[in-house]
Enzyme design. Structure first.
Site, PDB file in Angstrom:
ATOM      1  N   ALA A 140     109.151 -44.381  -2.362  1.00  0.00           N
ATOM      2  CA  ALA A 140     109.150 -44.538  -0.176  1.00  0.00           C
ATOM      3  C   ALA A 140     109.867 -42.989   0.586  1.00  0.00           C
ATOM      4  O   ALA A 140     110.949 -42.987   0.181  1.00  0.00           O
ATOM      5  CB  ALA A 140     109.455 -45.609  -0.181  1.00  0.00           C
ATOM      6  N   CYS A 150     117.059 -33.242  -0.262  1.00  0.00           N
ATOM      7  CA  CYS A 150     116.647 -32.270   1.187  1.00  0.00           C
ATOM      8  C   CYS A 150     118.646 -32.159   1.400  1.00  0.00           C
ATOM      9  O   CYS A 150     118.852 -32.426   2.661  1.00  0.00           O
ATOM     10  CB  CYS A 150     116.815 -33.509   2.528  1.00  0.00           C
ATOM     11  SG  CYS A 150     117.039 -35.143   2.263  1.00  0.00           S
TER      12      CYS A 150
END
Length: 471
Positions: A284, A398
């Site tokens: 998700a 990230c």
């Protein structure tokens, strides 16, 4: 001789009545309504305090269901203004601190954090946002006066903010070379990237992030339709004045989805996956899942959060794409058959996303990075156990910190001779050669991708590596 005692005389008018009820307190003192705009400033200061003092996630404070009550009580426009106030204050927090320190004869007293937040919200409006000085000053003074903790400093607030308005240009020039990020973050950037790249990364944090789209097909055509440009990743970058995303052409039809250009890279590293069985771990909200499905893979999307999986299904439905979804902690996941490939976009410190999440440098620290790196190493080992012999795992996150990227991969490779690193195929991203490392991994930094006219530059900091299970 004594003067005669004078009798008290009742006032003329209504006869005296000892039993007459006294007016209720509420009837005697009706509070005046708050000045327009004050509630927004109060809410912004509360959120700034929660982020800086309690290390609370900014997104959590603005969550539509579990967010801060002061934010939830605002209408949509005011919530947007409150977010702009807080994000700008966080982005410029260190430099705002330099300005305030330079104007104060003595440091703010201990325990004056509420006062500091009021001053920063006021200064942000004067220095960086399109708010008239008099309105910013007036509301800040009103804010200080309404809080018992800061009431005695209302004159100081008035004087400081008026002076900032008068000396705006000189003050901004004086902080042009001042630090942007906290010392712990800056020192790690210098250590890992060197002073020149570290300075470029730090400077890039002052600019808000751009909005990028991943399109199902024809990026050149969509760039023309939406007034954007095609990036080296194949993403389409929207102009800064693109408007509301749901109202843009192609949104309802599911022709594209919002995804930072760097975030679109990991799924591309699989190459041709038509007909292959791929598991997207920690899937998700589904941007990478959509990429894998659109590329022709049979995808199983895994996430431990039921609400996040619901959001993923809704996103896939809008896009007209289908994947099997499974709710599970990936460490407990046991598939019926092994997969051809796995994508692990692992939980991380998110330090590569500070342009869009300026709270990250203030709510994370070195201890968080170490903890998350250890978790990523365990997750990567698990991901490798889910693919067949010869299968590949794309590992990404990230974070801009190499402890969460390159070093995790090095540790896994050193401990497991059955796993090898596959150099990322440069032909998959021929126009982004600066993102390829000598070892064959991918490393983007926020200073990459230059601005082009009205189109903003920058990209999220991302790491990605391709590993193969050989046995």
């Amino acid at each position: 001789m004594d003067e005669p005692v004078k009798k008290n005389k009742r006032p003329q008018g209504r006869p005296f009545n000892r039993n007459r009820a006294k007016p209720h307190a509420a009837a005697r003192a009706v509070p005046e309504p708050e000045k327009p705009g004050l509630a927004v400033r109060k809410a912004a200061a509360k959120v700034l305090s929660a982020v800086v003092d309690k290390r609370t996630s900014l997104d959590g404070m603005f969550d539509a269901k579990g967010g801060n009550p002061a934010i939830l009580g605002l209408d949509e426009a005011d919530r947007g203004l409150a977010r702009a106030l807080v994000t700008t204050a966080l982005r410029h927090r260190r430099r705002l601190g330099v300005i305030l320190d330079s104007l104060l004869k003595t440091p703010l007293p201990d325990g004056a954090r509420s006062l500091e937040h009021i001053l920063m919200i006021g200064a942000v409006q004067i220095l960086y946002l399109d708010v008239p000085d008099h309105a910013a000053v007036d509301l800040a003074v009103e804010h200080a006066s309404s809080d018992p903790r800061t009431r005695r400093f209302s004159n100081l607030v008035n004087a400081l903010l008026r002076r900032i308005g008068r000396e705006r240009e000189d003050l901004l020039a004086g902080i042009a070379d001042a630090p942007v990020l906290p010392d712990w973050f800056r020192s790690r950037l210098v250590e890992q990237y060197g002073p020149i790249t570290a300075a470029a990364i730090e400077a890039s944090q002052l600019a808000p992030s751009a909005i990028d789209l991943t399109v199902k097909s024809d990026p050149d055509g969509w760039a023309r339709k939406l007034g954007g440009r095609v990036l080296p990743t194949g993403s389409v970058r929207l102009p800064s004045d693109a408007g509301a995303i749901p109202k843009l052409e192609g949104f309802e039809a599911g022709d594209w989805w919002v995804q930072d250009a760097a975030a679109s890279i990991p799924a591309r590293l699989f190459g041709d996956i038509k007909g292959l069985k791929i598991v997207d771990l920690c899937a998700a909200p589904g941007g990478k899942t959509a990429q894998l499905v659109a590329a022709g893979a049979e995808v199983t999307a895994l996430d431990q959060s039921a609400s996040r999986l619901t959001r993923l299904r809704e996103n896939l439905s809008r896009l007209g794409l289908a994947a099997e979804t499974r709710q599970s902690n990936m460490m407990d996941f046991v598939p019926e058959t092994l997969f051809d490939g796995a994508l692990l976009d692992a939980p991380c410190s998110s330090t590569g996303t500070c342009r869009r999440h300026p709270d990250v440098p203030w709510i994370k620290d070195e201890a968080d990075i170490e903890t998350l790196a250890d978790l990523q190493e365990r997750l990567l080992r698990k991901a490798l156990s889910l693919v067949r012999s010869g299968g590949i795992v794309v590992f990404s996150n990230c974070s801009i910190d190499k402890r969460e990227g390159e070093i995790v991969v090095e540790r896994v490779l050193a401990a497991d001779p059955s796993v090898s690193l596959l150099p990322a195929d440069r032909m998959l991203l021929p126009a982004l050669s600066e993102a390829f490392t000598a070892e064959g991994t991918i490393r983007t930094t926020p200073d990459m991708i230059a601005a082009d006219g009205a189109s903003p530059g920058g990209v999220d900091g991302f790491f990605a590596a391709v590993l193969r299970r050989n046995a």
